[in-house]
Design a protein around this motif. Structure first.
Motif, PDB file in Angstrom:
ATOM      1  N   LYS A 103       0.822  -1.211   0.000  1.00 27.13           N
ATOM      2  CA  LYS A 103       0.000   0.000   0.000  1.00 27.13           C
ATOM      3  C   LYS A 103       0.860   1.269   0.000  1.00 27.13           C
ATOM      4  N   THR A 104       2.143   1.108   0.186  1.00 25.85           N
ATOM      5  CA  THR A 104       3.037   2.264   0.187  1.00 25.85           C
ATOM      6  C   THR A 104       3.070   2.901  -1.197  1.00 25.85           C
ATOM      7  N   ALA A 105       2.904   4.176  -1.242  1.00 25.19           N
ATOM      8  CA  ALA A 105       2.876   4.886  -2.519  1.00 25.19           C
ATOM      9  C   ALA A 105       4.228   4.794  -3.213  1.00 25.19           C
ATOM     10  N   GLY A 106       4.198   4.518  -4.533  1.00 21.84           N
ATOM     11  CA  GLY A 106       5.392   4.474  -5.343  1.00 21.84           C
ATOM     12  C   GLY A 106       6.203   3.209  -5.237  1.00 21.84           C
ATOM     13  N   ILE A 107       5.793   2.245  -4.442  1.00 22.19           N
ATOM     14  CA  ILE A 107       6.567   1.013  -4.271  1.00 22.19           C
ATOM     15  C   ILE A 107       6.419   0.107  -5.489  1.00 22.19           C
ATOM     16  N   ASP A 108       7.439  -0.664  -5.775  1.00 24.71           N
ATOM     17  CA  ASP A 108       7.421  -1.573  -6.922  1.00 24.71           C
ATOM     18  C   ASP A 108       6.681  -2.853  -6.514  1.00 24.71           C
ATOM     19  N   ARG A 109       5.417  -2.922  -6.883  1.00 25.89           N
ATOM     20  CA  ARG A 109       4.584  -4.047  -6.449  1.00 25.89           C
ATOM     21  C   ARG A 109       4.908  -5.339  -7.199  1.00 25.89           C
ATOM     22  N   SER A 110       5.539  -5.233  -8.348  1.00 23.02           N
ATOM     23  CA  SER A 110       5.917  -6.451  -9.076  1.00 23.02           C
ATOM     24  C   SER A 110       6.986  -7.234  -8.316  1.00 23.02           C
ATOM     25  N   LYS A 111       7.881  -6.517  -7.640  1.00 22.14           N
ATOM     26  CA  LYS A 111       8.907  -7.184  -6.831  1.00 22.14           C
ATOM     27  C   LYS A 111       8.283  -7.819  -5.590  1.00 22.14           C
ATOM     28  N   ILE A 112       7.315  -7.132  -5.017  1.00 23.29           N
ATOM     29  CA  ILE A 112       6.607  -7.712  -3.869  1.00 23.29           C
ATOM     30  C   ILE A 112       5.842  -8.966  -4.309  1.00 23.29           C
ATOM     31  N   GLN A 113       5.290  -8.904  -5.529  1.00 20.64           N
ATOM     32  CA  GLN A 113       4.540 -10.056  -6.043  1.00 20.64           C
ATOM     33  C   GLN A 113       5.430 -11.291  -6.159  1.00 20.64           C
ATOM     34  N   ALA A 114       6.720 -11.095  -6.430  1.00 13.82           N
ATOM     35  CA  ALA A 114       7.635 -12.235  -6.502  1.00 13.82           C
ATOM     36  C   ALA A 114       7.661 -12.976  -5.164  1.00 13.82           C
ATOM     37  N   ASP A 115       7.698 -12.220  -4.057  1.00 16.77           N
ATOM     38  CA  ASP A 115       7.651 -12.849  -2.734  1.00 16.77           C
ATOM     39  C   ASP A 115       6.296 -13.483  -2.473  1.00 16.77           C
ATOM     40  N   VAL A 116       5.246 -12.784  -2.890  1.00 15.00           N
ATOM     41  CA  VAL A 116       3.885 -13.303  -2.692  1.00 15.00           C
ATOM     42  C   VAL A 116       3.718 -14.646  -3.401  1.00 15.00           C
ATOM     43  N   THR A 117       4.221 -14.728  -4.625  1.00 12.23           N
ATOM     44  CA  THR A 117       4.108 -15.972  -5.401  1.00 12.23           C
ATOM     45  C   THR A 117       4.844 -17.121  -4.709  1.00 12.23           C
ATOM     46  N   GLN A 118       6.029 -16.840  -4.191  1.00 15.09           N
ATOM     47  CA  GLN A 118       6.791 -17.878  -3.488  1.00 15.09           C
ATOM     48  C   GLN A 118       6.044 -18.373  -2.249  1.00 15.09           C
ATOM     49  N   ILE A 119       5.421 -17.455  -1.530  1.00 17.48           N
ATOM     50  CA  ILE A 119       4.663 -17.849  -0.329  1.00 17.48           C
ATOM     51  C   ILE A 119       3.458 -18.688  -0.724  1.00 17.48           C
ATOM     52  N   GLN A 120       2.768 -18.279  -1.790  1.00 16.76           N
ATOM     53  CA  GLN A 120       1.612 -19.045  -2.252  1.00 16.76           C
ATOM     54  C   GLN A 120       2.010 -20.471  -2.630  1.00 16.76           C
ATOM     55  N   GLN A 121       3.116 -20.593  -3.344  1.00 20.94           N
ATOM     56  CA  GLN A 121       3.569 -21.919  -3.764  1.00 20.94           C
ATOM     57  C   GLN A 121       4.018 -22.760  -2.569  1.00 20.94           C
ATOM     58  N   GLN A 122       4.689 -22.098  -1.612  1.00 20.66           N
ATOM     59  CA  GLN A 122       5.159 -22.832  -0.445  1.00 20.66           C
ATOM     60  C   GLN A 122       3.989 -23.338   0.402  1.00 20.66           C
ATOM     61  N   MET A 123       2.955 -22.508   0.585  1.00 18.76           N
ATOM     62  CA  MET A 123       1.788 -22.925   1.368  1.00 18.76           C
ATOM     63  C   MET A 123       1.089 -24.112   0.706  1.00 18.76           C
ATOM     64  N   LYS A 124       0.986 -24.080  -0.624  1.00 13.89           N
ATOM     65  CA  LYS A 124       0.348 -25.193  -1.321  1.00 13.89           C
ATOM     66  C   LYS A 124       1.188 -26.459  -1.199  1.00 13.89           C
ATOM     67  N   ALA A 125       2.509 -26.312  -1.308  1.00 13.45           N
ATOM     68  CA  ALA A 125       3.396 -27.467  -1.170  1.00 13.45           C
ATOM     69  C   ALA A 125       3.304 -28.049   0.235  1.00 13.45           C
ATOM     70  N   THR A 126       3.198 -27.180   1.224  1.00 14.16           N
ATOM     71  CA  THR A 126       3.070 -27.641   2.610  1.00 14.16           C
ATOM     72  C   THR A 126       1.793 -28.439   2.801  1.00 14.16           C
ATOM     73  N   ALA A 127       0.701 -27.922   2.233  1.00 14.23           N
ATOM     74  CA  ALA A 127      -0.585 -28.629   2.350  1.00 14.23           C
ATOM     75  C   ALA A 127      -0.533 -29.971   1.637  1.00 14.23           C
ATOM     76  N   ASN A 128       0.084 -30.019   0.471  1.00 17.21           N
ATOM     77  CA  ASN A 128       0.181 -31.280  -0.273  1.00 17.21           C
ATOM     78  C   ASN A 128       1.052 -32.300   0.454  1.00 17.21           C
ATOM     79  N   ALA A 129       2.039 -31.804   1.196  1.00 17.90           N
ATOM     80  CA  ALA A 129       2.962 -32.709   1.897  1.00 17.90           C
ATOM     81  C   ALA A 129       2.407 -33.197   3.229  1.00 17.90           C
ATOM     82  N   ALA A 130       1.310 -32.628   3.674  1.00 18.04           N
ATOM     83  CA  ALA A 130       0.745 -32.998   4.986  1.00 18.04           C
ATOM     84  C   ALA A 130      -0.014 -34.316   4.895  1.00 18.04           C
ATOM     85  N   THR A 131       0.681 -35.355   4.467  1.00 18.46           N
ATOM     86  CA  THR A 131       0.072 -36.673   4.273  1.00 18.46           C
ATOM     87  C   THR A 131       0.705 -37.676   5.218  1.00 18.46           C
TER      88      THR A 131
END
Length: 302
Positions: A103-131
Motif C-alpha cells: 500500500k506504500t505509494a510508489g513502491i514496486d509491487r511487481s517485486k513484492i509479487q515475486a515474494d507473494v508468489t513464493q509464499i503461495q507456492q510454499q503454502m500449497k506445497a506444505t498442504a500437499n505434503a501434509a500426508t
C-alpha cells in the motif's frame, strides 16, 4: 487277621499316596504356569471371566495402537497448519505484511509479487505434503471422505461391545480442494482467493488501494480460519493424548484383575510343594512297610 489276598494297610497307604501325588501334580502345574486357574477344569467360572477380560485387553491394545496412529495423523496436519500460518518471515503472516507494504505509494509491487508468489507456492506445497498413512485433510480431492472416525475407546457391558470414536470433518481443515472450496483457494466476495491473488498490476490509484484493502482483509480472514482449524486439531490432539493415557491405565487395571482371579500365590505354592514332597516320601515309605508286612506270613510256614 493276617490275609495273603487282602492287604488293607497297603490299600490305605496306596490311596493316600495317590491323593498326595495328585495334589503334588496340581501344585507343580501351578508353579510351572504361574496360575492357579490355567484351564477351565481348574475353575470354570474364573477361567471364563479371565478369558473374556483377556479378549477385552486385546481390544484395548488395538485401540491404543489406533490412538497412536490417529495422534500421528493429527500431529502431521497440525504441524502443516501452523507452518501455513507462519511468522514474520513465512506463511500467511508474511503474506499479510507484504500486502500492507504494497500500500506504500510508489513502491514496486511487481517485486513484492515475486515474494507473494513464493509464499503461495510454499503454502500449497506444505498442504500437499501434509500426508500421513495416505491421509491428507489439508489438500483434498473428490475422493477424500467428508469425515474421518478416529477410534478412541472400547468398552463392553455384558455381551455388548461399544467402540468410541472422534469424528473429524474434513471441510473444517481443508486449505485446498479439487473444487476450489478450501480456506486458501476460495475466492472472496471482493477479492480472488489467497492462492491466486496478484498485486503486480496494481497502482497507487484509489481503486487499487481499495483492492489492496480487500486483499488484506481476505488474508486476515484466512489467518483466522487456519488458526481456528489448528486450534480445533490441538483440542483433538489433547483428547487423543488423554485417551491414550486412560487406555494404558485401563489395560493395567484389567491385567491386575485377571491376576487376582487366576494367578497363583507363589509363596503359598512353594510351602505346599515342600509339604507335599515330604508327604509323598512318607507315603512311599508307608506303602513299602505295608507291602513288606505280607512277608511275615512266610515265617508261619517255616
Amino acid at each position: 487277621m493276617s490275609s495273603l489276598l487282602t492287604n488293607s494297610t497297603a490299600m490305605t497307604a496306596l490311596q493316600t499316596l495317590r491323593s498326595v501325588s495328585s495334589q503334588l501334580s496340581t501344585t507343580q502345574t501351578r508353579i510351572s504356569t504361574g496360575q492357579r486357574v490355567s484351564t477351565a477344569s481348574d475353575n470354570a467360572a474364573y477361567w471364563s471371566i479371565a478369558t473374556s477380560m483377556r479378549a477385552d485387553n486385546a481390544a484395548l491394545s488395538a485401540v491404543s495402537d489406533s490412538l497412536g496412529l490417529s495422534a500421528a495423523t493429527v500431529d502431521t496436519e497440525y504441524t502443516a497448519l501452523t507452518t501455513v500460518i507462519g511468522d514474520k518471515d513465512s506463511g500467511l503472516t508474511k503474506l499479510q505484511s507484504l500486502l500492507v507494504e504494497a500500500k506504500t505509494a510508489g513502491i514496486d509491487r511487481s517485486k513484492i509479487q515475486a515474494d507473494v508468489t513464493q509464499i503461495q507456492q510454499q503454502m500449497k506445497a506444505t498442504a500437499n505434503a501434509a500426508t500421513f498413512n495416505g491421509i491428507n485433510w489439508l489438500s483434498t480431492t473428490a475422493t477424500t471422505p467428508t469425515t474421518f472416525s478416529l477410534v478412541s475407546s472400547y468398552s463392553r457391558v455384558g455381551g455388548t461391545p461399544t467402540i468410541g470414536s472422534i469424528t473429524v470433518t474434513t471441510a473444517n481443515y481443508s486449505l485446498y480442494t479439487s473444487a476450489q472450496g478450501g480456506i486458501l483457494d476460495t475466492a472472496g466476495s471482493t477479492a480472488p482467493s489467497i492462492d491466486t491473488m496478484s498485486i503486480s498490476a496494481l497502482t497507487d490509484s484509489a481503486a487499487d488501494q481499495t483492492t489492496l484493502d480487500g486483499y488484506i482483509a481476505q488474508v486476515t480472514v484466512g489467518i483466522n480460519s487456519v488458526a481456528s482449524a489448528a486450534a480445533n486439531l490441538g483440542a483433538v490432539k489433547n483428547r487423543l493424548s488423554t485417551n491414550t493415557d486412560f487406555v494404558k491405565s485401563l489395560m493395567d487395571s484389567v491385567d491386575r484383575g485377571i491376576g487376582q482371579l487366576v494367578d497363583a500365590d507363589m509363596n503359598q505354592e512353594s510351602t505346599r510343594l515342600s509339604a507335599l514332597q515330604v508327604q509323598q516320601q512318607l507315603g512311599v515309605q508307608a506303602l513299602s512297610i505295608a507291602n513288606n508286612s505280607s512277608q511275615s506270613i512266610l515265617s508261619l510256614f517255616r
